[in-house]
Design an enzyme around this catalytic site. Structure first.
Site, PDB file in Angstrom:
ATOM      1  N   CYS A  29      -5.421  -3.303   2.001  1.00 41.22           N
ATOM      2  CA  CYS A  29      -5.349  -3.478   3.338  1.00 41.22           C
ATOM      3  C   CYS A  29      -6.637  -3.520   4.268  1.00 41.22           C
ATOM      4  O   CYS A  29      -7.165  -4.745   4.101  1.00 41.22           O
ATOM      5  CB  CYS A  29      -4.488  -2.181   3.802  1.00 41.22           C
ATOM      6  SG  CYS A  29      -4.130  -2.113   5.518  1.00 41.22           S
ATOM      7  N   LYS A  41      -9.337   2.216  -2.517  1.00 46.74           N
ATOM      8  CA  LYS A  41      -9.728   1.642  -1.324  1.00 46.74           C
ATOM      9  C   LYS A  41     -11.075   2.191  -0.768  1.00 46.74           C
ATOM     10  O   LYS A  41     -11.401   3.365  -1.009  1.00 46.74           O
ATOM     11  CB  LYS A  41      -8.637   1.934  -0.153  1.00 46.74           C
ATOM     12  CG  LYS A  41      -8.562   1.285   1.082  1.00 46.74           C
ATOM     13  CD  LYS A  41      -7.399   1.869   1.991  1.00 46.74           C
ATOM     14  CE  LYS A  41      -7.288   1.278   3.164  1.00 46.74           C
ATOM     15  NZ  LYS A  41      -6.158   1.296   3.987  1.00 46.74           N
ATOM     16  N   GLU A  54       0.756  -1.241  -0.286  1.00 53.63           N
ATOM     17  CA  GLU A  54       0.107  -0.104   0.032  1.00 53.63           C
ATOM     18  C   GLU A  54       0.878   1.331  -0.031  1.00 53.63           C
ATOM     19  O   GLU A  54       1.773   1.341   0.647  1.00 53.63           O
ATOM     20  CB  GLU A  54      -0.667   0.004   1.220  1.00 53.63           C
ATOM     21  CG  GLU A  54      -1.939   0.838   1.421  1.00 53.63           C
ATOM     22  CD  GLU A  54      -2.665   1.203   2.633  1.00 53.63           C
ATOM     23  OE1 GLU A  54      -3.655   1.718   2.824  1.00 53.63           O
ATOM     24  OE2 GLU A  54      -2.587   0.039   3.591  1.00 53.63           O
TER      25      GLU A  54
END
Length: 264
Positions: A144, A110, A41
């Site tokens: 994540c 994300k 990330e």
């Protein structure tokens, strides 16, 4: 397919240095015959660099950073996944791009932002994750915190994903170790997918990062796992080898969605 996962310590706020590190890893992955390299990330800029630097470094997906990642892929023949702050209009997204030789980059933003710092720096994606074809595999991407929500992995599994790519940046600590060692294998097993989980390590401007990188098979067993330091992991993604595991626990086939009355 042979895939590689890079666990790296970034140079915070220095994209050129991070691109050089990713290029070295891609060349090493190519030497071993890998088809894909997954990096963490925000690997192009660093993760814990603050809202102001994230805004300063953010670029559109057509910008110089992803152009440089595309050049690495073209040079080495290895597709590269890299995390970066993506700017679109007045918004900045926590994004990851898969750049493959001879193809337009695939970008994922994300959806689940973790903590006040991320919410201050980024806008959350409003688009559900999608699945795309890559060298004969069906692939999904998350970032994540996304993978810690079972619905996210199940959604790409129901779209036929065989491999789920997850760039991550876990803060150091026991809670993060539980995610890496317990949650990630569970997601792989309950959806019968490979999970490539690529984490940052070391320290960024006073923030310690866990690492926790792993490649996990559809039976929930580790194929490769890193310690706390920088590492380059390799594993073969061969979905047909796991037909027995799918037959023993046919979770997707035995679902009864009518029983799952989930509140919004």
């Amino acid at each position: 397919m042979l895939i590689a996962v890079l666990q790296m310590q970034t140079s915070p706020g220095e994209p050129a240095e991070n691109l050089a590190a990713i290029a070295r890893a891609a060349r090493a992955a190519a030497a071993f015959g890998a088809d894909l390299l997954v990096t963490p990330e925000m690997s192009l800029t660093g993760y814990a660099i603050g809202t102001a630097d994230i805004a300063r470094l953010a670029e559109p997906r057509s910008g110089a950073m992803i152009g440089a990642v595309q050049a690495i892929a073209e040079e080495t023949g290895v597709a590269v996944v890299a995390g970066f702050p993506e700017r679109e209009g007045g918004a900045v997204f926590n994004a990851a791009a898969l750049a493959a030789p001879g193809a337009e980059p695939v970008v994922y933003r994300k959806g689940h932002l973790y903590g006040d710092a991320e919410r201050a720096a980024f806008a959350p994606s409003a688009a559900p994750p999608a699945v795309f074809a890559f060298r004969g595999l069906r692939v999904g991407m998350l970032i994540c915190y996304d993978v810690e929500f079972p619905e996210m992995v199940r959604s790409v599994a129901l779209q036929g994903a065989e491999l789920v790519i997850v760039p991550t940046a876990l803060p150091a600590g026991a809670a993060s170790r539980r995610v890496s060692k317990s949650v990630i294998p569970a997601r792989a097993l309950e959806n019968h997918v490979f999970v490539a989980y690529a984490g940052l390590c070391g320290n960024e401007r006073g923030t310690a990062l866990e690492g926790g990188s792993a490649i996990v098979g559809p039976d929930g067993e580790d194929l490769a796992r890193a310690g706390a330091a920088e590492a380059l992991l390799f594993a073969r993604v061969e979905p047909g080898r796991y037909d027995e595991a799918r037959a023993e626990n046919p979770y997707l086939a035995d679902r009864r969605p009518g029983l799952y009355r989930l509140a919004d």
